[in-house]
Design a protein around this motif. Structure first.
Motif, mmCIF file in Angstrom:
data_model
loop_
_atom_site.group_PDB
_atom_site.id
_atom_site.type_symbol
_atom_site.label_atom_id
_atom_site.label_comp_id
_atom_site.label_asym_id
_atom_site.label_seq_id
_atom_site.Cartn_x
_atom_site.Cartn_y
_atom_site.Cartn_z
ATOM 1 N N GLN A 9 -14.575 25.690 29.258
ATOM 2 C CA GLN A 9 -13.355 25.173 29.874
ATOM 3 C C GLN A 9 -12.452 24.471 28.870
ATOM 4 O O GLN A 9 -11.222 24.570 28.958
ATOM 5 C CB GLN A 9 -13.701 24.229 31.022
ATOM 6 C CG GLN A 9 -12.497 23.818 31.860
ATOM 7 C CD GLN A 9 -11.768 25.005 32.460
ATOM 8 O OE1 GLN A 9 -12.376 25.839 33.131
ATOM 9 N NE2 GLN A 9 -10.454 25.103 32.215
ATOM 10 N N SER A 10 -13.018 23.763 27.916
ATOM 11 C CA SER A 10 -12.179 23.060 26.941
ATOM 12 C C SER A 10 -11.343 24.040 26.126
ATOM 13 O O SER A 10 -10.176 23.759 25.800
ATOM 14 C CB SER A 10 -13.041 22.206 26.007
ATOM 15 O OG SER A 10 -13.924 23.009 25.235
ATOM 16 N N ALA A 11 -11.911 25.188 25.789
ATOM 17 C CA ALA A 11 -11.155 26.202 25.041
ATOM 18 C C ALA A 11 -10.042 26.784 25.908
ATOM 19 O O ALA A 11 -8.930 27.039 25.425
ATOM 20 C CB ALA A 11 -12.090 27.311 24.565
ATOM 21 N N LEU A 12 -10.319 26.991 27.196
ATOM 22 C CA LEU A 12 -9.305 27.516 28.102
ATOM 23 C C LEU A 12 -8.184 26.503 28.307
ATOM 24 O O LEU A 12 -7.006 26.869 28.379
ATOM 25 C CB LEU A 12 -9.948 27.889 29.433
ATOM 26 C CG LEU A 12 -10.942 29.053 29.372
ATOM 27 C CD1 LEU A 12 -11.775 29.113 30.646
ATOM 28 C CD2 LEU A 12 -10.230 30.367 29.142
ATOM 29 N N ASP A 13 -8.535 25.224 28.378
ATOM 30 C CA ASP A 13 -7.514 24.179 28.502
ATOM 31 C C ASP A 13 -6.616 24.150 27.266
ATOM 32 O O ASP A 13 -5.387 24.025 27.377
ATOM 33 C CB ASP A 13 -8.179 22.814 28.680
ATOM 34 C CG ASP A 13 -8.855 22.647 30.032
ATOM 35 O OD1 ASP A 13 -8.538 23.425 30.957
ATOM 36 O OD2 ASP A 13 -9.700 21.744 30.158
ATOM 37 N N ARG A 14 -7.224 24.259 26.106
ATOM 38 C CA ARG A 14 -6.455 24.237 24.863
ATOM 39 C C ARG A 14 -5.540 25.462 24.774
ATOM 40 O O ARG A 14 -4.389 25.369 24.351
ATOM 41 C CB ARG A 14 -7.400 24.202 23.666
ATOM 42 C CG ARG A 14 -6.708 23.960 22.335
ATOM 43 C CD ARG A 14 -7.690 23.850 21.189
ATOM 44 N NE ARG A 14 -8.419 25.080 20.963
ATOM 45 C CZ ARG A 14 -9.676 25.287 21.317
ATOM 46 N NH1 ARG A 14 -10.367 24.337 21.934
ATOM 47 N NH2 ARG A 14 -10.265 26.452 21.078
ATOM 48 N N GLN A 15 -6.040 26.595 25.210
ATOM 49 C CA GLN A 15 -5.238 27.818 25.189
ATOM 50 C C GLN A 15 -4.051 27.702 26.138
ATOM 51 O O GLN A 15 -2.927 28.107 25.811
ATOM 52 C CB GLN A 15 -6.121 29.004 25.584
ATOM 53 C CG GLN A 15 -5.450 30.358 25.424
ATOM 54 C CD GLN A 15 -6.410 31.473 25.791
ATOM 55 O OE1 GLN A 15 -6.851 31.583 26.936
ATOM 56 N NE2 GLN A 15 -6.760 32.296 24.810
ATOM 57 N N ALA A 19 1.045 30.558 37.452
ATOM 58 C CA ALA A 19 -0.137 31.385 37.697
ATOM 59 C C ALA A 19 -1.184 31.183 36.611
ATOM 60 O O ALA A 19 -2.395 31.174 36.877
ATOM 61 C CB ALA A 19 0.263 32.856 37.785
ATOM 62 N N ASN A 20 -0.726 30.991 35.376
ATOM 63 C CA ASN A 20 -1.671 30.800 34.286
ATOM 64 C C ASN A 20 -2.340 29.436 34.312
ATOM 65 O O ASN A 20 -3.418 29.262 33.730
ATOM 66 C CB ASN A 20 -0.985 31.062 32.949
ATOM 67 C CG ASN A 20 -1.027 32.531 32.580
ATOM 68 O OD1 ASN A 20 -2.011 33.015 32.041
ATOM 69 N ND2 ASN A 20 0.042 33.246 32.916
ATOM 70 N N VAL A 21 -1.727 28.474 34.978
ATOM 71 C CA VAL A 21 -2.431 27.211 35.217
ATOM 72 C C VAL A 21 -3.699 27.472 36.022
ATOM 73 O O VAL A 21 -4.787 26.972 35.709
ATOM 74 C CB VAL A 21 -1.527 26.207 35.957
ATOM 75 C CG1 VAL A 21 -2.323 24.968 36.359
ATOM 76 C CG2 VAL A 21 -0.341 25.809 35.086
ATOM 77 N N ILE A 22 -3.564 28.284 37.053
ATOM 78 C CA ILE A 22 -4.719 28.578 37.912
ATOM 79 C C ILE A 22 -5.726 29.446 37.155
ATOM 80 O O ILE A 22 -6.937 29.193 37.221
ATOM 81 C CB ILE A 22 -4.278 29.277 39.217
ATOM 82 C CG1 ILE A 22 -3.119 28.501 39.860
ATOM 83 C CG2 ILE A 22 -5.450 29.402 40.182
ATOM 84 C CD1 ILE A 22 -3.390 27.022 40.041
ATOM 85 N N ARG A 23 -5.258 30.419 36.436
ATOM 86 C CA ARG A 23 -6.169 31.277 35.667
ATOM 87 C C ARG A 23 -6.969 30.460 34.657
ATOM 88 O O ARG A 23 -8.156 30.714 34.429
ATOM 89 C CB ARG A 23 -5.375 32.363 34.939
ATOM 90 C CG ARG A 23 -6.227 33.355 34.159
ATOM 91 C CD ARG A 23 -5.348 34.333 33.394
ATOM 92 N NE ARG A 23 -6.126 35.372 32.749
ATOM 93 C CZ ARG A 23 -6.676 35.258 31.537
ATOM 94 N NH1 ARG A 23 -6.562 34.126 30.870
ATOM 95 N NH2 ARG A 23 -7.348 36.268 31.009
ATOM 96 N N GLY A 24 -6.310 29.479 34.030
ATOM 97 C CA GLY A 24 -6.979 28.708 33.002
ATOM 98 C C GLY A 24 -7.842 27.578 33.520
ATOM 99 O O GLY A 24 -8.851 27.245 32.897
ATOM 100 N N ARG A 25 -7.470 27.000 34.651
ATOM 101 C CA ARG A 25 -8.156 25.796 35.122
ATOM 102 C C ARG A 25 -9.071 26.022 36.320
ATOM 103 O O ARG A 25 -9.884 25.161 36.651
ATOM 104 C CB ARG A 25 -7.120 24.724 35.468
ATOM 105 C CG ARG A 25 -6.399 24.169 34.246
ATOM 106 C CD ARG A 25 -5.231 23.288 34.656
ATOM 107 N NE ARG A 25 -5.623 22.180 35.512
ATOM 108 C CZ ARG A 25 -5.964 20.962 35.078
ATOM 109 N NH1 ARG A 25 -5.969 20.717 33.775
ATOM 110 N NH2 ARG A 25 -6.277 20.008 35.931
#
Length: 360
Positions: free
Chosen positions: A96-102, A154-160
């Motif tokens: 998750q930390s990598a997805l948050d950073r991305q 939409a990418n907020v939801i995809r990432g988080r």
């Protein structure tokens, strides 16, 4: 300290990727051994399992997806991977930390002033209420937050939020539009709570090692892996590559003789064997990488000959089209490629009336 050259690393990688010989076993067991399979497109995992598993039938994987025992979602490097349900719940918190950073890197400016926790909670409710495409998620979010771009929302939801792509997406011969639900609702279980990457690092080394810290980071998308490896070092084997970089490995993982024969193998688009290292020299050259990796982010289907990338392939107009890269293939390699190619056609295109092989 033992130095492992390019051929030694190649044969270790092939052995761990089940590419020196097809092995008996289940699709789910191989998915977990490989720590998932890259799956931006629906069909590559099927080809990837066929080239690794003895007697693999496409329906075995399709049934895992239908039965909610395997799912497709954003994981390593923020890309879509096919993993078992158990790995979905275990790996997503670690990454998750990598997805948050991305998310911050790609959309930070476009999301300024937005309460991401509030958006995530609302998006989760939307996806639990009905399956939605990313476009549909963005449109519904924009109704509530009209100042922001639907794509960014939409990418907020995809990432988080752990969104899984629901069937028929990912089914062999049936794949439809990518619609999403939350992993917890689809699988009926919560995510695990452990976010430590130690187990992930060990599993990566078992499937892709020996490898450097940079390799682990390139595959996972995580940072600060050096501290993790330092913590694990007492339990790891340590080698060096030809440039003097430390290579880490788990005990008892196979290290075949570098002269071990390697059969011809067809790899699908996006196969992780080409994406799992910062230094890809153990599988292809930099010149080949520029031909295999396209500017728009696609990774072409490749052929391994003697363990290294030597050609591209595709099925087109009723034939298997093979495009050698670099020098011409030896006659025996060409004959072996044609035999394996006919087997590939029997699996991937069994309805072709007169399948052939066309060389470019």
């Amino acid at each position: 300290m033992t130095v492992l050259d390019r051929h030694a690393l190649n044969r270790a990688l092939l052995a761990r990727q089940l590419l020196l010989e097809r092995r008996p076993g289940s699709a789910s067991a191989v998915l977990e051994h490989l720590v998932g399979m890259q799956a931006q497109a629906p069909d590559p995992p099927y080809i990837g399992l066929w080239t690794r598993l003895a007697g693999f039938a496409a329906e075995e994987l399709a049934e895992l997806i239908r039965g909610r025992e395997a799912v497709r979602l954003a994981l390593m490097r923020g890309t879509i991977h096919l993993v078992t349900a158990r790995d979905c719940l275990a790996l997503r918190p670690v990454l998750q930390s990598a997805l948050d950073r991305q998310l911050s890197s790609a959309f930070g400016r476009r999301l300024e002033g937005l309460d991401l926790d509030e958006v995530s909670a609302y998006g989760r409710k939307l996806c639990d209420a009905e399956p939605l495409t990313l476009g549909g998620i963005g449109a519904l979010l924009a109704e509530r937050w009209p100042r922001y771009e639907p794509f960014a929302l939409a990418n907020v939801i995809r990432g988080r939020v752990p969104l899984v792509q629901l069937p028929p997406r990912g089914l062999w011969g049936e794949s439809g539009q990518a619609v999403h639900g939350t992993a917890e609702t689809w699988l009926g279980r919560p995510l695990e709570s452990d976010t430590a990457p130690d187990s992930l690092v060990r599993r990566y080394l078992a499937a892709f090692g020996p490898a450097t810290v940079k390799d682990i980071q390139a595959w996972s998308g995580l940072t600060r892996i050096g501290a993790v490896v330092k913590r694990l070092r007492p339990e790891l084997r340590v080698f060096q590559d030809e440039n003097g970089a430390d290579l880490y490995d788990v005990p008892d993982a196979p290290l075949p003789d570098p002269t071990t024969p390697a059969p011809v193998r067809f790899l699908p688009e996006f196969d992780n064997i080409l994406l799992a290292h910062a230094d890809r020299g153990r599988i292809l050259t930099e010149e080949q990488r520029r031909l295999v990796f396209t500017r728009n982010g696609l990774i072409k289907s490749t052929v391994l000959v003697d363990g290294f990338v030597r050609a591209l392939w595709r099925i087109e107009d009723g034939a298997l089209v093979v495009e050698p890269l670099g020098r011409a293939l030896a006659r025996r390699d060409r004959a072996a490629l044609e035999r394996e190619g006919r087997a590939l056609l029997a699996f991937a295109a069994p309805d072709l009336k007169d399948p052939g092989i066309r060389w470019l």
